[in-house]
Design a protein around this motif. Sequence first.
Motif, PDB file in Angstrom:
ATOM      1  N   ARG A  67       0.823  -1.227   0.000  1.00  0.00           N
ATOM      2  CA  ARG A  67       0.000   0.000   0.000  1.00  0.00           C
ATOM      3  C   ARG A  67       0.852   1.269   0.000  1.00  0.00           C
ATOM      4  N   GLY A  68       2.163   1.105   0.055  1.00  0.00           N
ATOM      5  CA  GLY A  68       3.058   2.262   0.007  1.00  0.00           C
ATOM      6  C   GLY A  68       3.238   2.971   1.326  1.00  0.00           C
ATOM      7  N   GLU A  69       3.005   2.254   2.455  1.00  0.00           N
ATOM      8  CA  GLU A  69       3.109   2.905   3.766  1.00  0.00           C
ATOM      9  C   GLU A  69       4.547   3.093   4.227  1.00  0.00           C
ATOM     10  N   PHE A  70       5.466   2.321   3.693  1.00  0.00           N
ATOM     11  CA  PHE A  70       6.873   2.480   4.053  1.00  0.00           C
ATOM     12  C   PHE A  70       7.740   1.938   2.923  1.00  0.00           C
ATOM     13  N   ALA A  71       9.019   2.352   2.962  1.00  0.00           N
ATOM     14  CA  ALA A  71       9.962   1.947   1.916  1.00  0.00           C
ATOM     15  C   ALA A  71      10.925   0.877   2.384  1.00  0.00           C
ATOM     16  N   ALA A  72      11.152   0.811   3.705  1.00  0.00           N
ATOM     17  CA  ALA A  72      12.155  -0.123   4.226  1.00  0.00           C
ATOM     18  C   ALA A  72      11.902  -0.317   5.716  1.00  0.00           C
ATOM     19  N   VAL A  73      12.546  -1.359   6.283  1.00  0.00           N
ATOM     20  CA  VAL A  73      12.367  -1.672   7.697  1.00  0.00           C
ATOM     21  C   VAL A  73      13.727  -1.836   8.369  1.00  0.00           C
ATOM     22  N   VAL A  74      13.852  -1.271   9.573  1.00  0.00           N
ATOM     23  CA  VAL A  74      15.004  -1.536  10.434  1.00  0.00           C
ATOM     24  C   VAL A  74      14.482  -2.298  11.648  1.00  0.00           C
ATOM     25  N   TRP A  75      14.996  -3.512  11.858  1.00  0.00           N
ATOM     26  CA  TRP A  75      14.572  -4.368  12.973  1.00  0.00           C
ATOM     27  C   TRP A  75      15.601  -4.282  14.090  1.00  0.00           C
ATOM     28  N   ASP A  76      15.169  -3.913  15.278  1.00  0.00           N
ATOM     29  CA  ASP A  76      16.109  -3.839  16.402  1.00  0.00           C
ATOM     30  C   ASP A  76      15.952  -5.047  17.317  1.00  0.00           C
ATOM     31  N   ARG A  77      16.968  -5.887  17.395  1.00  0.00           N
ATOM     32  CA  ARG A  77      17.030  -7.049  18.296  1.00  0.00           C
ATOM     33  C   ARG A  77      15.861  -8.006  18.109  1.00  0.00           C
ATOM     34  N   LEU A  78      15.357  -8.121  16.888  1.00  0.00           N
ATOM     35  CA  LEU A  78      14.185  -8.949  16.635  1.00  0.00           C
ATOM     36  C   LEU A  78      14.565 -10.127  15.749  1.00  0.00           C
ATOM     37  N   ALA A  79      14.632 -11.312  16.322  1.00  0.00           N
ATOM     38  CA  ALA A  79      14.947 -12.504  15.537  1.00  0.00           C
ATOM     39  C   ALA A  79      14.339 -13.759  16.136  1.00  0.00           C
ATOM     40  N   ALA A  80      13.300 -13.587  16.986  1.00  0.00           N
ATOM     41  CA  ALA A  80      12.551 -14.744  17.485  1.00  0.00           C
ATOM     42  C   ALA A  80      11.767 -15.333  16.312  1.00  0.00           C
ATOM     43  N   PRO A  81      11.253 -16.562  16.427  1.00  0.00           N
ATOM     44  CA  PRO A  81      10.588 -17.196  15.281  1.00  0.00           C
ATOM     45  C   PRO A  81       9.557 -16.337  14.542  1.00  0.00           C
ATOM     46  N   PRO A  82       8.622 -15.645  15.234  1.00  0.00           N
ATOM     47  CA  PRO A  82       7.645 -14.841  14.475  1.00  0.00           C
ATOM     48  C   PRO A  82       8.307 -13.721  13.666  1.00  0.00           C
ATOM     49  N   GLU A  83       9.288 -13.038  14.301  1.00  0.00           N
ATOM     50  CA  GLU A  83       9.970 -11.954  13.590  1.00  0.00           C
ATOM     51  C   GLU A  83      10.828 -12.496  12.455  1.00  0.00           C
ATOM     52  N   ALA A  84      11.540 -13.595  12.717  1.00  0.00           N
ATOM     53  CA  ALA A  84      12.385 -14.184  11.684  1.00  0.00           C
ATOM     54  C   ALA A  84      11.552 -14.578  10.466  1.00  0.00           C
TER      55      ALA A  84
END
Length: 376
Positions: A144-161
């Motif tokens: 929908r064009g709400e964002f261009a990119a994502v920065v993930w901070d300390r997120l690598a648990a199964p749902p985030e991964a």
Amino acid sequence: MEIRFKKDQLYRQLREAIREGTYPPGTKLPKEVEFAAQLGVAPVTLRSALKLLEEERLITRLRSRGTFVNEHPAPPAVPENRPARNRVLLLFPAVDEEEGLEYNIFNRNLALGISGQCSLAKLEMAVEYASPAGLEQLSRRYERGEFAAVVWDRLAAPPEAAAIRALAAAGIPQVTVNRTCEGVPSVTCDYPAAIRQTVRSLQVIGHRNIALIDAGYHAPVFQERAEVFQQELRKGGVEQPGRYFISFDGVEWKDFYSHIEKSMRRLPEATAVIVMAFYMRHFTEYLRNSGTIVPGELSVIQWGERYGFERSSPNPYSILTESRMEIGRAAIGLIRRMLDGEPCVNERIKIGGELILRNGCAQPPQLDTLTSGVLR
């Protein structure tokens, strides 16, 4: 992003004024006392804001000469095929949402680094906290064009991964901070080097039995810290370094204080301790209740910064911290390159830690006594 601290509001105000040409490159800013009076703030608030501008390389402060506005690069030209969206989504762990950026210094410094670099690149930043429902919506929101990119901070648990892998498969630019995922560029603090530097600094001034109070979770980043810490103690002649690593893995919040008290009581020979900032309030309570004198009886270095225990606080503890603003700037550097079509998926950037020694760190008591005796 809403930042309520006066120094941060002033920092953003001055940063925009510099960008808009109110203070053109080469301008010499007024003396701090005069400038603070003009802006209607305390000199200490102005000094903190100028420090942030200097870290962002927007100004240069020269001893005996003054403060000057630097040349700042124009944002890169936007390729015709780049999407119209210009927002970078910064995702923090959901557990941090209650504190927000006003109280979570650790998160706030990363957000400031990202926000400042986004401004230079004509990008926007939006802060959110990862939730299962929100993660499921990311791909649709991107479409929908709400964002261009994502920065993930300390997120690598199964749902985030899983969400990170889904975005990567769709070719959506993203960077992970302090965690690594295959096929996604990352910026991390060099934890092993930071712990190694701190232990060796303590050993140089005579400490041998050093404790580390850390989360101790099973994630590789925590295991690395524990392993390097024990390696350095072993090199320093400690035969059982594992007993000096105090882990909070599996310890509930209500038991934090008692866990610290019991752990420290079984280590009466410890003369120095490195404490993860998350546990500093409980550790400070232990020091007060036990009557332990810092640094007369125990040298303390806090690992990271928290509200009330940051470098500007009156607490005497030395600080080992991440350069979170620098990490944020590096993350946006990678995002900009990806938005320009440059492949960066294999990039792994490591940023060194910062050791700030204050009067909460000194020679161990027995060594100090011996030194005093020699001087007499």
